[in-house]
Design a protein around this motif. Structure first.
Motif, mmCIF file in Angstrom:
data_model
loop_
_atom_site.group_PDB
_atom_site.id
_atom_site.type_symbol
_atom_site.label_atom_id
_atom_site.label_comp_id
_atom_site.label_asym_id
_atom_site.label_seq_id
_atom_site.Cartn_x
_atom_site.Cartn_y
_atom_site.Cartn_z
ATOM 1 N N ASP A 145 0.866 -1.175 0.000
ATOM 2 C CA ASP A 145 0.000 0.000 0.000
ATOM 3 C C ASP A 145 0.904 1.227 0.000
ATOM 4 O O ASP A 145 1.628 1.467 0.975
ATOM 5 N N LYS A 146 0.867 2.002 -1.082
ATOM 6 C CA LYS A 146 1.740 3.161 -1.206
ATOM 7 C C LYS A 146 1.223 4.383 -0.459
ATOM 8 O O LYS A 146 1.931 5.389 -0.351
ATOM 9 N N THR A 147 -0.014 4.308 0.063
ATOM 10 C CA THR A 147 -0.585 5.427 0.828
ATOM 11 C C THR A 147 -1.170 4.902 2.148
ATOM 12 O O THR A 147 -2.370 5.052 2.407
ATOM 13 N N PRO A 148 -0.369 4.302 2.996
ATOM 14 C CA PRO A 148 -0.897 3.704 4.234
ATOM 15 C C PRO A 148 -1.487 4.703 5.209
ATOM 16 O O PRO A 148 -2.300 4.332 6.066
ATOM 17 N N TRP A 149 -1.096 5.978 5.099
ATOM 18 C CA TRP A 149 -1.609 6.990 6.021
ATOM 19 C C TRP A 149 -3.118 7.231 5.842
ATOM 20 O O TRP A 149 -3.761 7.792 6.711
ATOM 21 N N THR A 150 -3.662 6.790 4.725
ATOM 22 C CA THR A 150 -5.102 6.965 4.522
ATOM 23 C C THR A 150 -5.914 6.066 5.450
ATOM 24 O O THR A 150 -7.129 6.246 5.581
ATOM 25 N N HIS A 151 -5.280 5.098 6.086
ATOM 26 C CA HIS A 151 -5.983 4.204 7.012
ATOM 27 C C HIS A 151 -6.075 4.786 8.426
ATOM 28 O O HIS A 151 -6.815 4.254 9.266
ATOM 29 N N LEU A 152 -5.317 5.829 8.696
ATOM 30 C CA LEU A 152 -5.328 6.400 10.042
ATOM 31 C C LEU A 152 -6.675 7.040 10.355
ATOM 32 O O LEU A 152 -7.298 7.653 9.489
ATOM 33 N N LYS A 153 -7.099 6.921 11.610
ATOM 34 C CA LYS A 153 -8.356 7.514 12.062
ATOM 35 C C LYS A 153 -8.042 8.602 13.087
ATOM 36 O O LYS A 153 -7.430 8.324 14.125
ATOM 37 N N TRP A 154 -8.456 9.818 12.787
ATOM 38 C CA TRP A 154 -8.169 10.973 13.620
ATOM 39 C C TRP A 154 -9.442 11.455 14.311
ATOM 40 O O TRP A 154 -10.508 11.521 13.693
#
Length: 245
Positions: A145-154
């Protein structure tokens, strides 16, 4: 008591060396990359380190576990090696896990170079430069996954900003984050969020926080390069994220 500024402290140290007749000499080992990536499918990884000093040095390499992942399944060899000036040394990282990995794993590795001491009668102080790099281990069965930060929940609760990583990926980013609107700045306690972990950040400017709707981060690529700032809605586990130019 006033705190001495870094430039003043450096000048004072230099002056003390000069008064004592000492020669300050910096040395260091230079890794070829800013991160060690290990594929479980390969069973190992490697890093080439160059002795940038003008004299032979002893390279000391050591894996450092982080509190979020206290038992990383990796060892390295050699832990110590003599490296001539301008020469290279390959350090191998071998996986030790007995069962397949389900999530990415995270650790750090440090490289120190200690120059050989010559008995030439001169007073010298050797300043070694430590290189401290992240290690990311990728499971064989986990798709890239080249954009793993999209899985973070803020989410924001009062003056506490929380980020949760429910994914199987290690997310690395700049420690500086910003809440919008209002450009309220905050600082992550570390530059990574491992799978299954949650990080809480205490914020200031309580009154301004009431209007905050988004958080902006600067994610890092797999090789440690800072990417374009990224903005995500607060308080929704399934929000869409958009790149910010």
């Amino acid at each position: 008591m006033k705190t001495m500024q870094p430039k003043m402290a450096s000048a004072l140290v230099g002056a003390l060396f000069a008064m004592a007749g000492l020669t300050a000499h910096a040395a260091g080992m230079q890794p070829e990359s800013t991160v060690v990536l290990i594929q479980e499918a390969d069973g190992e990884g490697s890093m080439v380190v160059t002795n940038t000093d003008a004299a032979p040095s002893l390279m000391y390499a050591k894996i450092e576990a982080v509190s979020d992942d206290p038992n990383p399944p990796v060892v390295l060899t050699p832990p110590v090696a003599r490296v001539d000036p301008g020469k290279k040394q390959t350090v191998r990282f071998m996986l030790t896990n007995k069962e397949p990995l389900a999530v990415e794993r995270y650790a750090r590795v440090t490289f120190d170079g200690i120059p050989e001491q010559k008995n030439d009668g001169k007073n010298k102080v050797t300043l070694t430069v430590r290189q401290d790099l992240p290690i990311v281990i990728r499971p064989k069965a986990l798709a890239e996954d080249k954009t793993p930060w999209t899985h973070l929940k803020w989410s924001l609760n009062g003056d506490t900003l929380t980020v949760a990583n429910d994914s199987a990926y290690v997310v690395r980013m700049d420690q500086r984050v910003k809440l919008l609107p209002g450009d309220i700045e905050a600082a992550m306690p570390k530059s990574y969020v491992v799978p299954g972990s949650k990080v809480e950040i205490k914020l200031k400017d309580g009154a301004a926080l009431k209007n905050a709707q988004q958080v902006q981060i600067t994610p890092f690529s797999a090789y440690g390069y800072a990417l374009e700032p990224y903005t995500v809605q607060l308080g929704n586990a399934t929000v869409e994220t958009t790149a910010t130019n």
